[in-house]
Structure formats: structure tokens, C-alpha cells
Design a protein around this motif. Sequence first.
Motif, PDB file in Angstrom:
ATOM      1  N   ILE A  31       0.843  -1.200   0.000  1.00 36.50           N
ATOM      2  CA  ILE A  31       0.000   0.000   0.000  1.00 36.50           C
ATOM      3  C   ILE A  31       0.879   1.252   0.000  1.00 36.50           C
ATOM      4  CG2 ILE A  31      -1.586   1.377   1.413  1.00 36.50           C
ATOM      5  CD1 ILE A  31      -2.990  -1.227   2.146  1.00 36.50           C
ATOM      6  N   LEU A  32       1.936   1.240   0.799  1.00 34.79           N
ATOM      7  CA  LEU A  32       2.863   2.369   0.827  1.00 34.79           C
ATOM      8  C   LEU A  32       3.578   2.530  -0.507  1.00 34.79           C
ATOM      9  CD1 LEU A  32       4.145   4.569   2.602  1.00 34.79           C
ATOM     10  CD2 LEU A  32       5.878   2.894   3.228  1.00 34.79           C
ATOM     11  N   LEU A  33       4.029   1.436  -1.092  1.00 34.05           N
ATOM     12  CA  LEU A  33       4.732   1.479  -2.370  1.00 34.05           C
ATOM     13  C   LEU A  33       3.827   2.005  -3.484  1.00 34.05           C
ATOM     14  CD1 LEU A  33       7.241   0.700  -4.098  1.00 34.05           C
ATOM     15  CD2 LEU A  33       6.105  -1.510  -4.439  1.00 34.05           C
ATOM     16  N   PHE A  34       2.632   1.469  -3.597  1.00 38.79           N
ATOM     17  CA  PHE A  34       1.729   1.918  -4.651  1.00 38.79           C
ATOM     18  C   PHE A  34       1.225   3.332  -4.398  1.00 38.79           C
ATOM     19  CE2 PHE A  34       1.016  -2.753  -5.434  1.00 38.79           C
ATOM     20  CZ  PHE A  34       1.740  -2.767  -6.604  1.00 38.79           C
ATOM     21  N   GLY A  35       1.124   3.725  -3.142  1.00 36.00           N
ATOM     22  CA  GLY A  35       0.769   5.108  -2.834  1.00 36.00           C
ATOM     23  C   GLY A  35       1.839   6.078  -3.302  1.00 36.00           C
ATOM     24  N   MET A  36       3.106   5.712  -3.137  1.00 34.73           N
ATOM     25  CA  MET A  36       4.193   6.566  -3.616  1.00 34.73           C
ATOM     26  C   MET A  36       4.193   6.638  -5.140  1.00 34.73           C
ATOM     27  SD  MET A  36       7.390   5.864  -0.983  1.00 34.73           S
ATOM     28  CE  MET A  36       7.822   4.350  -1.750  1.00 34.73           C
ATOM     29  N   ILE A  37       3.924   5.520  -5.790  1.00 36.82           N
ATOM     30  CA  ILE A  37       3.846   5.533  -7.257  1.00 36.82           C
ATOM     31  C   ILE A  37       2.712   6.430  -7.710  1.00 36.82           C
ATOM     32  CG2 ILE A  37       3.319   4.113  -9.275  1.00 36.82           C
ATOM     33  CD1 ILE A  37       4.814   1.816  -7.829  1.00 36.82           C
ATOM     34  N   GLU A  38       1.550   6.296  -7.082  1.00 40.17           N
ATOM     35  CA  GLU A  38       0.384   7.105  -7.461  1.00 40.17           C
ATOM     36  C   GLU A  38       0.653   8.586  -7.241  1.00 40.17           C
ATOM     37  OE1 GLU A  38      -2.727   7.301  -9.415  1.00 40.17           O
ATOM     38  OE2 GLU A  38      -2.708   5.334  -8.487  1.00 40.17           O
ATOM     39  N   PHE A  39       1.272   8.934  -6.126  1.00 39.99           N
ATOM     40  CA  PHE A  39       1.577  10.331  -5.824  1.00 39.99           C
ATOM     41  C   PHE A  39       2.563  10.902  -6.841  1.00 39.99           C
ATOM     42  CE2 PHE A  39       3.915  13.613  -3.403  1.00 39.99           C
ATOM     43  CZ  PHE A  39       2.853  14.465  -3.150  1.00 39.99           C
ATOM     44  N   SER A  40       3.565  10.116  -7.221  1.00 37.79           N
ATOM     45  CA  SER A  40       4.544  10.612  -8.190  1.00 37.79           C
ATOM     46  C   SER A  40       3.923  10.777  -9.576  1.00 37.79           C
ATOM     47  CB  SER A  40       5.762   9.698  -8.242  1.00 37.79           C
ATOM     48  OG  SER A  40       5.399   8.403  -8.682  1.00 37.79           O
ATOM     49  N   VAL A  41       3.008   9.905  -9.954  1.00 34.96           N
ATOM     50  CA  VAL A  41       2.328  10.057 -11.246  1.00 34.96           C
ATOM     51  C   VAL A  41       1.440  11.308 -11.221  1.00 34.96           C
ATOM     52  CG1 VAL A  41       0.599   9.033 -12.781  1.00 34.96           C
ATOM     53  CG2 VAL A  41       2.437   7.624 -11.874  1.00 34.96           C
ATOM     54  N   ALA A  42       0.767  11.555 -10.103  1.00 35.38           N
ATOM     55  CA  ALA A  42      -0.061  12.765  -9.987  1.00 35.38           C
ATOM     56  C   ALA A  42       0.796  14.027 -10.063  1.00 35.38           C
ATOM     57  CB  ALA A  42      -0.866  12.736  -8.684  1.00 35.38           C
ATOM     58  N   LEU A  43       1.964  14.019  -9.430  1.00 35.61           N
ATOM     59  CA  LEU A  43       2.862  15.178  -9.514  1.00 35.61           C
ATOM     60  C   LEU A  43       3.377  15.378 -10.937  1.00 35.61           C
ATOM     61  CD1 LEU A  43       5.032  15.070  -6.275  1.00 35.61           C
ATOM     62  CD2 LEU A  43       3.354  16.775  -6.928  1.00 35.61           C
ATOM     63  N   TYR A 123      -7.915  14.167 -12.476  1.00 33.12           N
ATOM     64  CA  TYR A 123      -6.939  13.084 -12.407  1.00 33.12           C
ATOM     65  C   TYR A 123      -7.623  11.827 -11.889  1.00 33.12           C
ATOM     66  CZ  TYR A 123      -2.972  10.319 -10.921  1.00 33.12           C
ATOM     67  OH  TYR A 123      -2.077   9.307 -10.738  1.00 33.12           O
ATOM     68  N   GLN A 124      -7.503  10.770 -12.651  1.00 33.08           N
ATOM     69  CA  GLN A 124      -8.074   9.494 -12.237  1.00 33.08           C
ATOM     70  C   GLN A 124      -6.942   8.606 -11.748  1.00 33.08           C
ATOM     71  OE1 GLN A 124     -10.200   8.072 -15.623  1.00 33.08           O
ATOM     72  NE2 GLN A 124     -11.711   9.683 -15.531  1.00 33.08           N
ATOM     73  N   PHE A 125      -7.112   8.058 -10.592  1.00 39.81           N
ATOM     74  CA  PHE A 125      -6.058   7.248  -9.990  1.00 39.81           C
ATOM     75  C   PHE A 125      -5.799   6.014 -10.843  1.00 39.81           C
ATOM     76  CE2 PHE A 125      -7.788   9.747  -6.541  1.00 39.81           C
ATOM     77  CZ  PHE A 125      -6.631  10.295  -6.026  1.00 39.81           C
ATOM     78  N   LEU A 126      -4.516   5.693 -11.061  1.00 35.60           N
ATOM     79  CA  LEU A 126      -4.134   4.624 -11.970  1.00 35.60           C
ATOM     80  C   LEU A 126      -3.834   3.316 -11.256  1.00 35.60           C
ATOM     81  CD1 LEU A 126      -1.656   6.724 -14.128  1.00 35.60           C
ATOM     82  CD2 LEU A 126      -4.037   6.262 -14.595  1.00 35.60           C
ATOM     83  N   VAL A 127      -3.080   3.380 -10.170  1.00 31.85           N
ATOM     84  CA  VAL A 127      -2.591   2.176  -9.536  1.00 31.85           C
ATOM     85  C   VAL A 127      -3.639   1.538  -8.637  1.00 31.85           C
ATOM     86  CG1 VAL A 127      -0.790   1.243  -8.053  1.00 31.85           C
ATOM     87  CG2 VAL A 127      -0.238   3.031  -9.671  1.00 31.85           C
ATOM     88  N   LEU A 128      -4.232   2.318  -7.782  1.00 31.71           N
ATOM     89  CA  LEU A 128      -5.231   1.804  -6.844  1.00 31.71           C
ATOM     90  C   LEU A 128      -6.564   2.524  -7.012  1.00 31.71           C
ATOM     91  CD1 LEU A 128      -2.947   1.749  -3.684  1.00 31.71           C
ATOM     92  CD2 LEU A 128      -3.592  -0.201  -5.076  1.00 31.71           C
ATOM     93  N   PRO A 129      -7.195   2.447  -8.189  1.00 32.73           N
ATOM     94  CA  PRO A 129      -8.402   3.246  -8.391  1.00 32.73           C
ATOM     95  C   PRO A 129      -9.557   2.847  -7.481  1.00 32.73           C
ATOM     96  CG  PRO A 129      -8.077   1.746 -10.219  1.00 32.73           C
ATOM     97  CD  PRO A 129      -6.874   1.638  -9.344  1.00 32.73           C
ATOM     98  N   GLY A 130      -9.719   1.583  -7.213  1.00 32.67           N
ATOM     99  CA  GLY A 130     -10.826   1.153  -6.355  1.00 32.67           C
ATOM    100  C   GLY A 130     -10.624   1.570  -4.919  1.00 32.67           C
ATOM    101  N   VAL A 138     -12.214  11.528  -7.457  1.00 38.24           N
ATOM    102  CA  VAL A 138     -11.309  12.076  -8.459  1.00 38.24           C
ATOM    103  C   VAL A 138     -10.612  13.313  -7.890  1.00 38.24           C
ATOM    104  CG1 VAL A 138     -11.211  13.074 -10.774  1.00 38.24           C
ATOM    105  CG2 VAL A 138     -12.776  11.206 -10.294  1.00 38.24           C
ATOM    106  N   LEU A 139      -9.345  13.444  -8.208  1.00 39.56           N
ATOM    107  CA  LEU A 139      -8.554  14.596  -7.794  1.00 39.56           C
ATOM    108  C   LEU A 139      -8.548  15.610  -8.931  1.00 39.56           C
ATOM    109  CD1 LEU A 139      -6.509  15.831  -5.752  1.00 39.56           C
ATOM    110  CD2 LEU A 139      -4.743  14.577  -6.978  1.00 39.56           C
ATOM    111  N   GLU A 140      -8.941  16.839  -8.660  1.00 30.35           N
ATOM    112  CA  GLU A 140      -8.976  17.886  -9.684  1.00 30.35           C
ATOM    113  C   GLU A 140      -7.632  18.613  -9.725  1.00 30.35           C
ATOM    114  OE1 GLU A 140     -11.117  19.097 -12.006  1.00 30.35           O
ATOM    115  OE2 GLU A 140     -12.502  17.463 -11.602  1.00 30.35           O
TER     116      GLU A 140
END
Length: 150
Positions: A31-43, A123-130, A138-140
Motif C-alpha cells: 500500500i505504501l509502495l503503490f501510494g508513492m507511485i500514485e503520488f509521483s504520477v499525480a505530480l 486526475y483518475q487514480f491509476l494504480v489503486l483506483p478502487g 477524483v482529484l482535480e
Amino acid sequence: MKKNRFRDRSLRRQHGSETVEFAISATLLFILLFGMIEFSVALFDKAALTNASREGAREGILYKPNPRDLAVEDTAIKQAIRDYAEQYLISLGGPAQMNISIQRSDLNMPPGSDVIVTVDYPYQFLVLPGFIGTLGGVLELSSTTTMRAE
């Protein structure tokens, strides 16, 4: 002889505890790893969106001889933004759905007037959308660029 039987019983009771501990810690780790990936993709998408709005504003301040056709200019600005976004935005599932607004301080665009380009992107979450979708949806992401015609 007694000591060996006691130790064998103790080991049997702990059989499988490593698996349970790994399952708990691995879940938190993933969860921590995929959260970091998701945050970096959003940035990254936020930076790409900022650059896309800059490209649109640059297109908007280009010198155009009179008579000016604002509808054609707006189309060119929006196309410049979409072209940049298609190249750099990370969005799975097709082209990005963006809301683009263009404002001008003076419609004749004399030198010194401003062009304000605002791009909103859901922004639609890619790694953990559910998982993340249940937390807030959704993050604007939004970017506004102002450039002055010279």
C-alpha cells in the motif's frame, strides 16, 4: 528428554506465524509502495498540465495581423494544449478530458494585454483506483498561466 518435547511443542504452536506476519507487513508495504507511485504520477501530471497551459498561452500571445478571428485563435490554443497533453500526460484509458478556458484582457490584443489560460483536469487514480476512489474519488488538477503580449 523432557526439554526436547517441550521445545517441539513450542515450535509446533508457532508454525505459520511467519506467514501471518509477512502477510500483514507485506500488505502495508505494498500500500505504501503503490501510494508513492500514485503520488509521483499525480505530480508528473500536474507538471505536464502546467506546461500544457504554458504552451497554450504562448500560442495565444503570438502576433496575428488584423482582422483577428478569436474563434480560430481559441481553437489553435486548445489544440496546442491537447497536443502537449497527449504527449506527456499519463492517463490510461484514452485521451485526457480537460476543461480549457481562455480569457483576454483586451480582445484586440495590443502589446501589453494579457492572455489567461486555465486548464482543469480530473486526475483518475491509476494504480489503486478502487481503493483510493472510495476515499475521495477524483482529484482535480488545475493550472493557470498568464502571459503578456509584447
